[in-house]
Design a protein around this motif. Structure first.
Motif: not given
Length: 450
Positions: A53-75
């Motif tokens: 996927s083309h991950v937006p720059e602000n999400i790349l820089k946000a250092t999200l947790s594994e749970s938060e990234l997985t939630l993104l994938l679910i959505a």
């Protein structure tokens, strides 16, 4: 190896690594819940840099947790692979029937599985109550997802659990993930803005020297603003975005300048229809502006509020509850505009019509005066089409000296003169045509032609 296992291996290779992880996570949680395949281990989320996927720059820089990234994938999953969730769930639950703990609903048009908050709880936390609480907090206000209007839970009917709401990812972010660029918001009640486009170039624009100097400063911010904020670390000291006031008489180039700023920096310029933003009903103006800005923020483009007095006018003395509310409305607008990360241009015929609270927060206040004689001469020389000839009786220098006209008024005179020539089946412009056109423009504004 069985035929079904070979099929699964082939399918896994076709699925993007991040969604293959999501597929295995669903299988793991379901199998573990029913005490099957206890040797199955929790899958590992692929590094975000390896996602297809083309991950937006602000999400790349946000250092999200594994749970938060997985939630993104679910959505995101229904937007990327509409059948994936249904296939995995149905294959795993084939012998167990319905499973409400997994959550999920069907849409009105989309009949596939749409994940809910309960889906996220089950997949990310299982039966771990502490972890389930942590996941619920991701959906609270103030979280990175909410602040950036990335994803949220749909509101549920009164009395039903909050987590039974659908997980919604904004259409703008879904488009970013899929195509790698923001989609252009379409004109609607939620986004009452039209794109300003122009075929003109910078050399066609005639501005006062000081005005032109300030416009160059704005171009510099558009080009280097991110470097100043992020690479030079100024994001801690100054607010994001750039707010500008263009003020001056009608027809002096305010809208054209906004269009050229967009054209030559690769950004769309959205001219806001204030008649669809400002409402007489309490709370509606703020609601309309918040909706507009939340959509615009995904695009990082330029917002242009023409005749901005209607929205950003001076606060009044408080005589009744309505005045008090109107002043609160202006304060809200100020706060909301200050938080916009892109370029915001307000245009007004009179600087004094704009509330002082806004004026103090503009990075630049640009005056567009009526053109002086030398500038009017440049406008006259640029205005006529190359296919026409000016008769010997035409004296552009005299016209420029004697008649104070804006750039837009000069263009109106030129258009009128060309139509007179076409009506006479000629390609020659006479001074008579020009003077008649000037007379018409003076009559419009109530001026007397001498």
């Amino acid at each position: 190896m069985s035929e079904s296992q070979l099929d699964n291996m082939f399918i896994n290779r076709l699925i993007a690594p991040e969604f293959n992880y999501l597929k295995r996570l669903i299988q793991f949680r379901l199998e573990r819940h029913f005490d099957r395949n206890e040797g199955m281990s929790l899958p590992v989320l692929p590094a975000i840099e390896t996602w297809s996927s083309h991950v937006p720059e602000n999400i790349l820089k946000a250092t999200l947790s594994e749970s938060e990234l997985t939630l993104l994938l679910i959505a995101l999953c229904p937007h990327f692979n509409s059948n994936l969730l249904d296939e995995v769930i149905q294959n795993t639950l084939a012998s167990t029937g319905d499973f409400p703990q997994l959550g999920g609903v069907r849409g009105k048009n989309f009949r596939g599985f749409l994940p809910t908050g309960h889906t996220a709880l089950f997949l990310l936390a299982g039966d771990n109550s502490k972890k389930r609480k942590e996941i619920q907090e991701v959906f609270n206000s103030g979280h990175f997802f909410e602040k950036n209007h990335i994803l949220w839970l749909e509101e549920v009917p009164e009395g039903e659990p909050k987590m039974s709401g659908k997980i919604i990812i904004s259409q703008e972010y879904a488009h970013l993930f899929i195509f790698g660029k923001a989609s252009r918001p379409k004109f609607s009640m939620k986004f009452p803005a039209q794109i300003i486009e122009t075929k003109m170039e910078w050399e066609d624009l005639v501005l006062d020297v000081e005005t032109d100097k300030q416009i160059q400063e704005i171009k510099t911010w558009i080009t280097h603003g991110n470097t100043l904020l992020n690479d030079w670390g100024m994001h801690k000291k100054i607010k994001p975005g750039f707010r500008v006031l263009f003020h001056g008489p009608p027809g002096t180039g305010k809208t054209l300048t906004a269009g050229l700023l967009g054209k030559h920096t690769g950004k769309d310029v959205f001219k806001i229809d204030l008649s669809m933003v400002v409402s007489k009903f309490i709370g509606e103006t703020e609601k309309n502006l918040a909706s507009l800005l939340s959509k615009a923020e995904k695009t990082d483009n330029i917002l242009f509020f023409d005749e901005a007095d209607a929205l950003f006018g001076k606060r009044t003395s408080v005589r009744d509850a309505h005045d008090k509310y109107a002043n609160q409305e202006v304060s809200y607008l100020l706060q909301r505009i200050e938080g916009y990360k892109g370029l915001v241009i307000l245009a007004s015929n009179l600087k004094n019509n704009i509330d002082e609270a806004f004026l103090r927060r503009f990075q630049s206040i640009v005056h567009f005066p009526l053109p002086k004689s030398a500038e009017r001469l440049r406008l006259w020389k640029k205005a006529f089409p190359s296919k026409v000839r000016l008769h010997n009786d035409v004296n552009l220098s005299k016209n420029a000296r004697n008649y104070e006209l804006s750039g837009a008024e000069i263009m109106n005179v030129v258009q009128y003169s060309c139509l007179r020539a076409l009506a006479a089946n000629k390609k020659t412009i006479y001074q008579e045509y020009i003077l008649s056109g000037i007379q018409r423009e003076f009559q419009k504004s109530g001026k007397i032609m001498r």
